[in-house]
Design a protein around this motif. Sequence first.
Motif, short mmCIF file in Angstrom:
data_model
loop_
_atom_site.label_atom_id
_atom_site.label_comp_id
_atom_site.label_asym_id
_atom_site.label_seq_id
_atom_site.Cartn_x
_atom_site.Cartn_y
_atom_site.Cartn_z
N GLU A 55 5.06 -20.47 -7.82
CA GLU A 55 5.90 -19.48 -8.50
C GLU A 55 6.40 -18.48 -7.46
OE1 GLU A 55 4.11 -15.91 -10.89
OE2 GLU A 55 2.50 -17.33 -10.53
N TYR A 56 7.59 -17.94 -7.69
CA TYR A 56 8.10 -16.91 -6.79
C TYR A 56 8.19 -15.61 -7.57
CZ TYR A 56 10.75 -14.32 -3.37
OH TYR A 56 11.15 -13.37 -2.46
N ASN A 57 7.24 -14.75 -7.34
CA ASN A 57 7.16 -13.43 -7.94
C ASN A 57 6.63 -12.53 -6.83
OD1 ASN A 57 7.10 -11.33 -9.70
ND2 ASN A 57 5.27 -12.01 -10.81
N PRO A 58 7.51 -12.09 -5.90
CA PRO A 58 7.06 -11.45 -4.66
C PRO A 58 6.20 -10.22 -4.87
CG PRO A 58 9.42 -11.12 -4.97
CD PRO A 58 8.97 -12.05 -6.04
N VAL A 59 5.24 -10.07 -3.97
CA VAL A 59 4.36 -8.90 -3.96
C VAL A 59 4.27 -8.37 -2.53
CG1 VAL A 59 2.98 -9.67 -5.93
CG2 VAL A 59 2.25 -10.27 -3.62
N CYS A 60 3.98 -7.10 -2.42
CA CYS A 60 3.79 -6.45 -1.13
C CYS A 60 2.29 -6.24 -0.94
CB CYS A 60 4.53 -5.12 -1.09
SG CYS A 60 4.39 -4.28 0.50
N ALA A 61 1.72 -6.97 0.02
CA ALA A 61 0.28 -6.95 0.23
C ALA A 61 -0.12 -5.94 1.30
CB ALA A 61 -0.21 -8.33 0.62
N ASP A 62 -1.26 -5.27 1.07
CA ASP A 62 -1.87 -4.38 2.05
C ASP A 62 -2.82 -5.22 2.89
OD1 ASP A 62 -0.67 -2.05 1.04
OD2 ASP A 62 -2.22 -1.85 -0.48
N LEU A 63 -2.60 -5.23 4.19
CA LEU A 63 -3.47 -5.99 5.08
C LEU A 63 -4.68 -5.16 5.46
CD1 LEU A 63 -0.69 -7.57 7.30
CD2 LEU A 63 -1.79 -8.54 5.29
N VAL A 64 -5.83 -5.79 5.63
CA VAL A 64 -7.08 -5.10 5.92
C VAL A 64 -6.98 -4.23 7.17
CG1 VAL A 64 -9.52 -5.42 6.48
CG2 VAL A 64 -8.47 -6.82 4.72
N GLY A 65 -6.39 -4.71 8.24
CA GLY A 65 -6.27 -3.94 9.48
C GLY A 65 -5.15 -2.92 9.46
N GLY A 66 -4.43 -2.83 8.38
CA GLY A 66 -3.28 -1.93 8.28
C GLY A 66 -2.00 -2.75 8.26
N GLY A 67 -0.98 -2.21 7.71
CA GLY A 67 0.28 -2.91 7.63
C GLY A 67 0.49 -3.54 6.27
N LYS A 68 1.68 -4.09 6.10
CA LYS A 68 2.05 -4.71 4.83
C LYS A 68 2.80 -6.00 5.12
CE LYS A 68 2.34 -0.38 2.32
NZ LYS A 68 1.04 -0.52 1.71
N LYS A 69 2.75 -6.93 4.15
CA LYS A 69 3.42 -8.22 4.29
C LYS A 69 3.81 -8.71 2.91
CE LYS A 69 2.75 -12.92 6.01
NZ LYS A 69 1.79 -13.87 6.59
N THR A 70 5.02 -9.28 2.78
CA THR A 70 5.47 -9.82 1.51
C THR A 70 4.96 -11.25 1.35
OG1 THR A 70 7.47 -8.46 1.54
CG2 THR A 70 7.51 -10.40 0.13
N ALA A 87 -5.06 -15.27 -1.50
CA ALA A 87 -5.60 -16.43 -0.81
C ALA A 87 -5.79 -16.15 0.68
CB ALA A 87 -4.67 -17.63 -0.99
N ASP A 88 -5.11 -15.12 1.20
CA ASP A 88 -5.23 -14.74 2.61
C ASP A 88 -6.37 -13.73 2.75
OD1 ASP A 88 -4.95 -13.80 5.21
OD2 ASP A 88 -2.77 -13.58 5.08
N ASP A 89 -7.36 -14.04 3.57
CA ASP A 89 -8.51 -13.14 3.76
C ASP A 89 -8.12 -11.79 4.36
OD1 ASP A 89 -10.32 -14.96 2.73
OD2 ASP A 89 -10.72 -15.87 4.68
N ALA A 90 -6.95 -11.70 4.96
CA ALA A 90 -6.51 -10.45 5.58
C ALA A 90 -5.94 -9.46 4.57
CB ALA A 90 -5.47 -10.74 6.67
N VAL A 91 -5.85 -9.86 3.30
CA VAL A 91 -5.24 -9.02 2.27
C VAL A 91 -6.32 -8.35 1.43
CG1 VAL A 91 -3.79 -9.05 0.20
CG2 VAL A 91 -3.17 -10.44 2.18
N SER A 92 -6.17 -7.03 1.23
CA SER A 92 -7.12 -6.29 0.40
C SER A 92 -6.59 -6.09 -1.02
CB SER A 92 -7.43 -4.93 1.02
OG SER A 92 -6.25 -4.16 1.14
N GLY A 93 -5.29 -6.03 -1.19
CA GLY A 93 -4.67 -5.83 -2.50
C GLY A 93 -3.16 -5.90 -2.38
N TYR A 94 -2.47 -5.79 -3.51
CA TYR A 94 -1.01 -5.89 -3.47
C TYR A 94 -0.35 -5.11 -4.60
CZ TYR A 94 -1.76 -9.37 -7.13
OH TYR A 94 -2.14 -10.00 -8.29
N LEU A 95 0.94 -4.82 -4.40
CA LEU A 95 1.81 -4.20 -5.39
C LEU A 95 2.92 -5.18 -5.72
CD1 LEU A 95 2.38 -0.65 -3.87
CD2 LEU A 95 1.27 -1.15 -6.03
N GLY A 96 3.43 -5.12 -6.93
CA GLY A 96 4.54 -5.99 -7.29
C GLY A 96 5.81 -5.64 -6.51
N GLY A 97 6.59 -6.63 -6.17
CA GLY A 97 7.84 -6.43 -5.45
C GLY A 97 7.68 -6.65 -3.95
N GLU A 98 8.83 -6.88 -3.30
CA GLU A 98 8.83 -7.08 -1.86
C GLU A 98 8.51 -5.80 -1.13
OE1 GLU A 98 12.36 -8.99 -0.47
OE2 GLU A 98 12.32 -10.49 -2.05
N CYS A 99 7.98 -5.93 0.07
CA CYS A 99 7.69 -4.76 0.91
C CYS A 99 9.00 -4.16 1.41
CB CYS A 99 6.86 -5.17 2.13
SG CYS A 99 5.22 -5.81 1.74
#
Length: 77
Positions: A39-54, A63-75
């Motif tokens: 499915e394509y429903n983009p989210v903006c993820a907070d990476l554990v070391g800092g930074g963000k990734k869509t 599914a990525d261990d580097a992600v702590s949480g996310y917000l809906g929508g692209e970064c």
Amino acid sequence: MRNALGLLLLLVLAGCQTQPIPSLVTQCSGERPQVCTMEYNPVCADLVGGGKKTYASGCNACADDAVSGYLGGECPE
């Protein structure tokens, strides 16, 4: 009378409790998903070391261990 009104106001204000603002961030907790739907429903993820990734979806983000949480929508760029 004025003192009683002031005391009543003080008691009312002291009795008020602030409610925490609910977090808009969805936390990735528990077991990480091994398989996600396509499915394509983009989210903006907070990476554990800092930074963000869509990511394409919340499942893909968690599914990525580097992600702590996310917000809906692209970064934001």
